[in-house]
Design an enzyme around this catalytic site. Sequence first.
Site, mmCIF file in Angstrom:
data_model
loop_
_atom_site.group_PDB
_atom_site.id
_atom_site.type_symbol
_atom_site.label_atom_id
_atom_site.label_comp_id
_atom_site.label_asym_id
_atom_site.label_seq_id
_atom_site.Cartn_x
_atom_site.Cartn_y
_atom_site.Cartn_z
ATOM 1 N N GLY A 155 0.119 4.488 -0.079
ATOM 2 C CA GLY A 155 -0.462 5.745 0.381
ATOM 3 C C GLY A 155 0.631 6.658 1.262
ATOM 4 O O GLY A 155 1.749 6.157 1.264
ATOM 5 N N ALA A 194 1.948 10.792 8.886
ATOM 6 C CA ALA A 194 2.832 10.295 7.929
ATOM 7 C C ALA A 194 3.974 11.162 7.627
ATOM 8 O O ALA A 194 5.146 11.038 7.359
ATOM 9 C CB ALA A 194 2.049 9.755 6.625
ATOM 10 N N ASP A 218 -3.344 8.934 20.846
ATOM 11 C CA ASP A 218 -3.693 9.275 19.238
ATOM 12 C C ASP A 218 -4.825 9.937 19.331
ATOM 13 O O ASP A 218 -4.912 10.803 18.403
ATOM 14 C CB ASP A 218 -3.816 7.958 18.345
ATOM 15 C CG ASP A 218 -3.564 7.964 17.056
ATOM 16 O OD1 ASP A 218 -3.343 8.986 16.760
ATOM 17 O OD2 ASP A 218 -3.551 7.090 16.397
ATOM 18 N N ARG A 223 -0.898 -0.976 -5.954
ATOM 19 C CA ARG A 223 -1.696 -1.877 -6.779
ATOM 20 C C ARG A 223 -1.475 -1.250 -8.066
ATOM 21 O O ARG A 223 -1.687 -1.810 -9.262
ATOM 22 C CB ARG A 223 -2.959 -1.792 -6.231
ATOM 23 C CG ARG A 223 -3.882 -0.618 -6.049
ATOM 24 C CD ARG A 223 -5.212 -0.672 -5.929
ATOM 25 N NE ARG A 223 -5.791 0.504 -5.627
ATOM 26 C CZ ARG A 223 -7.037 0.569 -5.143
ATOM 27 N NH1 ARG A 223 -7.791 -0.652 -5.104
ATOM 28 N NH2 ARG A 223 -7.532 1.842 -4.875
ATOM 29 N N LYS A 241 -10.706 6.735 18.072
ATOM 30 C CA LYS A 241 -10.217 8.241 18.221
ATOM 31 C C LYS A 241 -10.684 8.905 16.852
ATOM 32 O O LYS A 241 -10.725 10.112 17.142
ATOM 33 C CB LYS A 241 -8.847 8.314 18.655
ATOM 34 C CG LYS A 241 -7.668 7.645 17.655
ATOM 35 C CD LYS A 241 -7.235 8.676 16.547
ATOM 36 C CE LYS A 241 -6.666 7.728 15.556
ATOM 37 N NZ LYS A 241 -6.508 8.719 14.322
ATOM 38 N N GLY A 278 0.852 -1.172 -0.046
ATOM 39 C CA GLY A 278 -0.194 0.228 0.145
ATOM 40 C C GLY A 278 0.975 1.123 0.099
ATOM 41 O O GLY A 278 1.606 1.493 0.800
ATOM 42 N N ASN A 297 -9.400 13.245 9.534
ATOM 43 C CA ASN A 297 -10.540 13.051 10.456
ATOM 44 C C ASN A 297 -11.067 14.532 11.072
ATOM 45 O O ASN A 297 -12.362 14.789 11.108
ATOM 46 C CB ASN A 297 -10.478 11.936 11.427
ATOM 47 C CG ASN A 297 -10.559 10.541 10.756
ATOM 48 O OD1 ASN A 297 -11.431 10.073 10.475
ATOM 49 N ND2 ASN A 297 -9.341 9.961 10.701
HETATM 50 N N1 LIG Z 1 -1.448 9.195 6.767
HETATM 51 C C1 LIG Z 1 -1.394 9.257 8.002
HETATM 52 O O1 LIG Z 1 -0.838 10.031 8.753
HETATM 53 C C2 LIG Z 1 -1.712 7.744 8.839
HETATM 54 C C3 LIG Z 1 -2.355 6.971 8.365
HETATM 55 N N2 LIG Z 1 -2.738 5.930 9.138
HETATM 56 C C4 LIG Z 1 -3.431 4.793 8.904
HETATM 57 O O2 LIG Z 1 -3.116 4.163 7.389
HETATM 58 C C5 LIG Z 1 -4.138 3.734 6.775
HETATM 59 C C6 LIG Z 1 -3.961 4.070 5.553
HETATM 60 O O3 LIG Z 1 -4.105 5.540 5.470
HETATM 61 P P1 LIG Z 1 -3.337 6.522 4.335
HETATM 62 O O4 LIG Z 1 -1.899 5.718 3.878
HETATM 63 O O5 LIG Z 1 -3.015 7.832 4.713
HETATM 64 O O6 LIG Z 1 -4.167 6.554 2.957
HETATM 65 P P2 LIG Z 1 -3.990 7.178 1.737
HETATM 66 O O7 LIG Z 1 -5.382 7.432 1.320
HETATM 67 O O8 LIG Z 1 -2.845 7.858 1.680
HETATM 68 O O9 LIG Z 1 -3.607 5.960 0.828
HETATM 69 C C7 LIG Z 1 -4.559 4.769 0.744
HETATM 70 C C8 LIG Z 1 -3.603 3.816 -0.307
HETATM 71 O O10 LIG Z 1 -4.220 2.459 -0.057
HETATM 72 C C9 LIG Z 1 -4.196 1.869 -1.539
HETATM 73 N N3 LIG Z 1 -5.377 1.052 -1.689
HETATM 74 C C10 LIG Z 1 -6.758 1.253 -1.592
HETATM 75 N N4 LIG Z 1 -7.358 0.153 -1.907
HETATM 76 C C11 LIG Z 1 -6.324 -1.140 -1.859
HETATM 77 C C12 LIG Z 1 -6.878 -2.084 -2.061
HETATM 78 N N5 LIG Z 1 -8.047 -2.795 -2.392
HETATM 79 N N6 LIG Z 1 -5.506 -2.854 -2.293
HETATM 80 C C13 LIG Z 1 -4.477 -2.321 -2.479
HETATM 81 N N7 LIG Z 1 -4.209 -0.876 -2.116
HETATM 82 C C14 LIG Z 1 -5.382 -0.282 -1.914
HETATM 83 C C15 LIG Z 1 -4.554 3.318 -2.189
HETATM 84 O O11 LIG Z 1 -3.956 2.774 -3.496
HETATM 85 P P3 LIG Z 1 -4.447 3.850 -4.774
HETATM 86 O O12 LIG Z 1 -3.649 4.997 -4.617
HETATM 87 O O13 LIG Z 1 -4.221 2.879 -6.001
HETATM 88 O O14 LIG Z 1 -5.885 3.967 -4.534
HETATM 89 C C16 LIG Z 1 -3.726 3.955 -1.507
HETATM 90 O O15 LIG Z 1 -2.262 3.909 -1.957
HETATM 91 C C17 LIG Z 1 -5.352 4.331 7.466
HETATM 92 O O16 LIG Z 1 -6.073 3.366 8.104
HETATM 93 C C18 LIG Z 1 -4.872 5.500 8.198
HETATM 94 O O17 LIG Z 1 -5.739 5.558 9.339
HETATM 95 C C19 LIG Z 1 -2.086 5.740 10.217
HETATM 96 C C20 LIG Z 1 -1.294 6.660 10.855
HETATM 97 C C21 LIG Z 1 -0.873 7.932 10.065
HETATM 98 O O1 LIG Z 2 -3.890 8.515 12.526
HETATM 99 C C1 LIG Z 2 -3.455 9.588 12.478
HETATM 100 C C2 LIG Z 2 -2.576 10.148 13.312
HETATM 101 O O2 LIG Z 2 -2.133 9.288 14.388
HETATM 102 C C3 LIG Z 2 -3.846 10.162 11.232
HETATM 103 O O3 LIG Z 2 -5.107 10.705 11.297
HETATM 104 P P1 LIG Z 2 -5.989 11.084 10.038
HETATM 105 O O4 LIG Z 2 -6.216 9.832 9.266
HETATM 106 O O5 LIG Z 2 -7.115 11.552 10.761
HETATM 107 O O6 LIG Z 2 -5.005 12.007 9.167
#
Ligand SMILES: NC(=O)C1=CN([C@@H]2O[C@H](COP(=O)(O)OP(=O)(O)OC[C@H]3O[C@@H](n4cnc5c(N)ncnc54)[C@H](OP(=O)(O)O)[C@@H]3O)[C@@H](O)[C@H]2O)C=CC1
Ligand SMILES: O=C(CO)COP(=O)(O)O
Length: 319
Positions: A9, A133, A237, A31, A184, A7, A249
């Site tokens: 993201g 992130a 958190d 993906r 949270k 992933g 959020n």
């Molecule tokens: N961002 C942050 O600061 C933080 C995030 N998190 C947690 O991390 C998790 C992901 O968040 P985040 O990275 O920010 O999200 P993003 O929106 O930045 O990215 C989500 C990613 O997931 C991919 N994805 C979605 N569906 C699928 C699938 N079916 N198969 C494979 N890949 C898939 C997307 O790919 P595509 O680009 O192709 O759609 C994208 O790369 C969440 O639960 C969030 O709460 C935790 C701590 C910090």
């Molecule tokens: O989980 C997070 C911080 O710990 C990121 O928060 P958001 O998904 O609300 O951006």
Amino acid sequence: MSISVIGAGAFGTALAISLARTGMAVSLWARDPNHAANMQNTRENTARLPGVALPDSITVTANISEALADTMLLAVPMQKMRDLLKSTPELNSRLLVACCKGVELETELGPVAVIRDCDPKATPAILTGPSFAADIARGLPTALTLAIADDSLGQSLQQALTTPNLRIYRTTDTIGAELGGALKNVIAIACGAAMGAGLGESARAALMTRGYAEVQRMAQALGARPDTLAGLSGFGDLTLTCTSDQSRNYRFGLSLGRDEPFDPQITVEGAATARAVKARAKHMNIDMPITAAVVGMIDHNLKITQAMEMLLSRPPKEE
Ligand SMILES: NC(=O)C1=CN([C@@H]2O[C@H](COP(=O)(O)OP(=O)(O)OC[C@H]3O[C@@H](n4cnc5c(N)ncnc54)[C@H](OP(=O)(O)O)[C@@H]3O)[C@@H](O)[C@H]2O)C=CC1
Ligand SMILES: O=C(CO)COP(=O)(O)O
């Protein structure tokens, strides 16, 4: 121990960067082949985490067989985790670390339980806690909780994930860790709405505190330990997410409070989780009025001022 990140993201990319800065070779799986090729060539995730260079030791690929490792960090949104596991059988029977925060809408299960449900032979764990992130990617000091049932495996994984700027704490309480991180986000939406509507910081403090009481009620009924909820994955958190507009959020809540539109492409885990938790609380007969108010705002156009009136007019009770 080899580690790869599934992933690409914001969070997956940040975790890969953090590990790669220690010199470890890390595969980052996206993906979408175009997205993977773009990141591999430009050495940046311009779509999700712009402005941070990928260290040379990261290989970005859309070919899952190039990304298989002893430990796989699953950094996709909660509501996509099941799709990912079902559509990627190569992940089966491995050490799978959920890096997401939420409760699945259809099943009311958290990430660890979804992994178990999809792949009974996998060893599930969760990495969660207060961390944006962008902060991790910039190398700012951060602390997270790793929860895994097998403590000796937990100790090895803790060492492998620790970096000079990322301190990992360990627990065997997977339920507490996943519920703190999931719930949270719901409270952060409520806090954002209160701040967006100009209800003031005292109202936010009340929502955070009574929201934390809701987290404790639900999580303890499901077997979570109070010390986990008081730790990074719960209280830590909650504090970060309810007070920072870096949080999506919280920003989603701000837009509800201001009656402004919000980009539906942005990942807001707390929205689906609020619905799932409200349903679960109903089955379990647990009182979660703030969670219910968030669902009211998201699904039934309830205004935060009306939600506040409802919360304030509840019968008096002991704290
Ligand atoms: N961002 C942050 O600061 C933080 C995030 N998190 C947690 O991390 C998790 C992901 O968040 P985040 O990275 O920010 O999200 P993003 O929106 O930045 O990215 C989500 C990613 O997931 C991919 N994805 C979605 N569906 C699928 C699938 N079916 N198969 C494979 N890949 C898939 C997307 O790919 P595509 O680009 O192709 O759609 C994208 O790369 C969440 O639960 C969030 O709460 C935790 C701590 C910090
Ligand atoms: O989980 C997070 C911080 O710990 C990121 O928060 P958001 O998904 O609300 O951006």
